[in-house]
Design an enzyme around this catalytic site. Sequence first.
Site, PDB file in Angstrom:
ATOM      1  N   HIS A 209       0.796  -1.221   0.000  1.00 19.81           N
ATOM      2  CA  HIS A 209       0.000   0.000   0.000  1.00 19.81           C
ATOM      3  C   HIS A 209       0.834   1.279   0.000  1.00 19.81           C
ATOM      4  O   HIS A 209       0.282   2.371   0.036  1.00 19.81           O
ATOM      5  CB  HIS A 209      -0.980   0.025   1.179  1.00 19.81           C
TER       6      HIS A 209
HETATM    7  C1  UD1 Z   1      -2.172   5.588   5.865  1.00 21.86           C
HETATM    8  C2  UD1 Z   1      -0.846   6.106   6.410  1.00 21.86           C
HETATM    9  C3  UD1 Z   1       0.230   5.072   6.209  1.00 21.86           C
HETATM   10  C4  UD1 Z   1      -0.162   3.738   6.807  1.00 21.86           C
HETATM   11  C5  UD1 Z   1      -1.514   3.336   6.282  1.00 21.86           C
HETATM   12  C6  UD1 Z   1      -1.950   2.102   7.025  1.00 21.86           C
HETATM   13  C7  UD1 Z   1      -0.573   8.529   6.192  1.00 21.86           C
HETATM   14  C8  UD1 Z   1       0.121   9.602   5.451  1.00 21.86           C
HETATM   15  N1  UD1 Z   1      -0.435   7.298   5.678  1.00 21.86           N
HETATM   16  O1  UD1 Z   1      -2.029   5.408   4.471  1.00 21.86           O
HETATM   17  O2  UD1 Z   1       1.409   5.501   6.846  1.00 21.86           O
HETATM   18  O3  UD1 Z   1       0.792   2.783   6.466  1.00 21.86           O
HETATM   19  O4  UD1 Z   1      -2.477   4.377   6.521  1.00 21.86           O
HETATM   20  O5  UD1 Z   1      -2.946   1.391   6.381  1.00 21.86           O
HETATM   21  O6  UD1 Z   1      -1.195   8.791   7.185  1.00 21.86           O
HETATM   22  N2  UD1 Z   1      -9.540   4.526   2.117  1.00 21.86           N
HETATM   23  C9  UD1 Z   1     -10.752   3.884   2.136  1.00 21.86           C
HETATM   24  N3  UD1 Z   1     -11.269   3.522   3.341  1.00 21.86           N
HETATM   25  C10 UD1 Z   1     -10.653   3.768   4.521  1.00 21.86           C
HETATM   26  C11 UD1 Z   1      -9.414   4.413   4.490  1.00 21.86           C
HETATM   27  C12 UD1 Z   1      -8.868   4.785   3.290  1.00 21.86           C
HETATM   28  O7  UD1 Z   1     -11.360   3.653   1.080  1.00 21.86           O
HETATM   29  O8  UD1 Z   1     -11.191   3.394   5.569  1.00 21.86           O
HETATM   30  C13 UD1 Z   1      -8.938   4.884   0.795  1.00 21.86           C
HETATM   31  C14 UD1 Z   1      -9.329   6.275   0.317  1.00 21.86           C
HETATM   32  O9  UD1 Z   1      -9.455   6.223  -1.070  1.00 21.86           O
HETATM   33  C15 UD1 Z   1      -8.101   7.088   0.682  1.00 21.86           C
HETATM   34  C16 UD1 Z   1      -6.972   6.080   0.510  1.00 21.86           C
HETATM   35  O10 UD1 Z   1      -7.528   4.832   0.923  1.00 21.86           O
HETATM   36  O11 UD1 Z   1      -7.933   8.209  -0.132  1.00 21.86           O
HETATM   37  C17 UD1 Z   1      -5.735   6.393   1.330  1.00 21.86           C
HETATM   38  O12 UD1 Z   1      -6.067   6.567   2.713  1.00 21.86           O
HETATM   39  P1  UD1 Z   1      -5.138   7.487   3.655  1.00 21.86           P
HETATM   40  O13 UD1 Z   1      -5.618   7.420   5.039  1.00 21.86           O
HETATM   41  O14 UD1 Z   1      -4.985   8.836   3.040  1.00 21.86           O
HETATM   42  O15 UD1 Z   1      -3.726   6.843   3.515  1.00 21.86           O
HETATM   43  P2  UD1 Z   1      -3.280   5.311   3.555  1.00 21.86           P
HETATM   44  O16 UD1 Z   1      -2.765   4.955   2.211  1.00 21.86           O
HETATM   45  O17 UD1 Z   1      -4.368   4.514   4.140  1.00 21.86           O
HETATM   46  N1  UDP Z   2      -3.424  -5.883   8.975  1.00 22.99           N
HETATM   47  C1  UDP Z   2      -4.690  -6.433   9.095  1.00 22.99           C
HETATM   48  N2  UDP Z   2      -5.362  -6.816   7.954  1.00 22.99           N
HETATM   49  C2  UDP Z   2      -4.815  -6.685   6.713  1.00 22.99           C
HETATM   50  C3  UDP Z   2      -3.515  -6.114   6.607  1.00 22.99           C
HETATM   51  C4  UDP Z   2      -2.851  -5.706   7.765  1.00 22.99           C
HETATM   52  O1  UDP Z   2      -5.205  -6.610  10.190  1.00 22.99           O
HETATM   53  O2  UDP Z   2      -5.471  -7.054   5.726  1.00 22.99           O
HETATM   54  C5  UDP Z   2      -2.740  -5.445  10.219  1.00 22.99           C
HETATM   55  C6  UDP Z   2      -1.322  -5.949  10.409  1.00 22.99           C
HETATM   56  O3  UDP Z   2      -1.298  -7.234  11.004  1.00 22.99           O
HETATM   57  C7  UDP Z   2      -0.763  -4.878  11.345  1.00 22.99           C
HETATM   58  C8  UDP Z   2      -1.422  -3.614  10.853  1.00 22.99           C
HETATM   59  O4  UDP Z   2      -2.593  -4.038  10.144  1.00 22.99           O
HETATM   60  O5  UDP Z   2      -1.166  -5.137  12.688  1.00 22.99           O
HETATM   61  C9  UDP Z   2      -0.488  -2.889   9.928  1.00 22.99           C
HETATM   62  O6  UDP Z   2      -1.156  -1.916   9.231  1.00 22.99           O
HETATM   63  P1  UDP Z   2      -0.702  -1.398   7.793  1.00 22.99           P
HETATM   64  O7  UDP Z   2       0.106  -2.403   7.075  1.00 22.99           O
HETATM   65  O8  UDP Z   2      -1.942  -0.900   7.145  1.00 22.99           O
HETATM   66  O9  UDP Z   2       0.154  -0.101   8.178  1.00 22.99           O
HETATM   67  P2  UDP Z   2       1.704   0.174   8.403  1.00 22.99           P
HETATM   68  O10 UDP Z   2       2.169  -0.708   9.497  1.00 22.99           O
HETATM   69  O11 UDP Z   2       2.399  -0.040   7.106  1.00 22.99           O
HETATM   70  O12 UDP Z   2       1.742   1.613   8.758  1.00 22.99           O
END
Ligand code: UD1
Ligand code: UDP
Length: 367
Positions: A209
């Site tokens: 991601h």
């Molecule tokens: C965010 C964090 C990243 C983390 C990740 C964990 C920042 C800058 N990034 O990235 O460090 O690793 O979360 O998963 O804070 N969306 C949905 N549903 C949701 C949430 C998001 O559809 O519940 C979609 C939306 O299109 C959104 C995109 O995901 O624009 C990105 O979401 P966002 O929270 O901006 O960043 P992540 O890529 O999730």
């Molecule tokens: N995780 C989860 N379901 C998924 C993918 C990840 O429960 O389908 C959990 C994972 O085990 C960990 C956390 O989400 O506990 C990590 O989140 P993510 O990879 O989104 O964020 P990052 O650690 O890269 O910021």
Amino acid sequence: MTGRPLVLHVTGARPNFPKAAPVIQALRTHDVEQLLVHTGQHYDDRMSQVFFTELGLPRPDVDLGIGSGTHAGQTAAAMVGLEEVMTTRHPALVVVYGDVNSTVAAALVAAKLHLPVAHVEAGLRSFDRTMPEEVNRVVTDRLSDLLLVTCADAADNLRAEGVDPAAVHLVGNPMIDTLLRHRGRLDQERARSEVGLAAEGDYVVATLHRPGNVDDREHARRAVATLHQVADHCPVVLPMHPRSRPRLLDVGLLDHPGIRPADPLGYLGFLSLVQGASVVVTDSGGVQEETTVLGVPCLTLRPNTERPVTITHGTNALTTHAELPAAVASRLAAGRPAAGSTPVPPLWDGHAGPRIAAVLAGSVGAA
Ligand code: UD1
Ligand code: UDP
């Protein structure tokens, strides 16, 4: 009003929840009041609610419902909402987790209101400012009064940046507390059947991601080509983050029968699959740590990691797209390391939550 000092926790995105859960639980044994704010950065049930249910987190006292947006839009929305909560509730301490936009938003608001900030998972550095998380880490640490670190190299990074060593506390990894606490609930058989895998046999779990891997169409195409090469060896289960899903599908992810796409999985379902995998391919921060403790070989598809301890004391290795298929094949040939044979970083022992709680409670003068 109880007269007890108020500790305000700010969470917002999926990786925050397994970090906050053990801290909130451990703080219940101290003489403080707690308030949990969810910014709503992540809001799908599978990115948010499922963690509250599975990890026994309390319902948020406040849900700001900020949702998605640009970096500035999302951070600003969180700041406006958090400013109101902090101004009304006057917490004695604000606790922030990890490196997401909600984390830095909370640190900025608290610092300007002269409220002390504790950062759980401070000091991690990829030294790559093209990652939004790196900007969030550096700014959050700069504004924090208490820096709770998971590993010695994080403390070294802070020292090199001139942070007062008295503010830095090596406490271990609360995300691992959560993993060890729930490990007995993992059910590999069920997890396999839920994603359509046979009861036996190798499989790879992949999560991607990071913007650098999925945002741009060419990068997404390259990631999919690499996953297809891995799927030539064995099935690849890919629980898709909502950020990645449209992009990966758009460039032909499903054009290989070995790819098993899935929605984002709940915590228990996901870690059940990880525990049984032959190899994990990821760009997640947390997954690098969880595979290290589960002893599952992890290949991180990134040029760097802010968690080098998972390489020096764990099962992780950095890899490129070109190297990944051969790296997976060699790990499949070698078989899973024997249980307990891989190292685990010091203090990743399931007791970080109580250590953090002791530091936090001490800082607000609570027993
Ligand atoms: C965010 C964090 C990243 C983390 C990740 C964990 C920042 C800058 N990034 O990235 O460090 O690793 O979360 O998963 O804070 N969306 C949905 N549903 C949701 C949430 C998001 O559809 O519940 C979609 C939306 O299109 C959104 C995109 O995901 O624009 C990105 O979401 P966002 O929270 O901006 O960043 P992540 O890529 O999730
Ligand atoms: N995780 C989860 N379901 C998924 C993918 C990840 O429960 O389908 C959990 C994972 O085990 C960990 C956390 O989400 O506990 C990590 O989140 P993510 O990879 O989104 O964020 P990052 O650690 O890269 O910021």
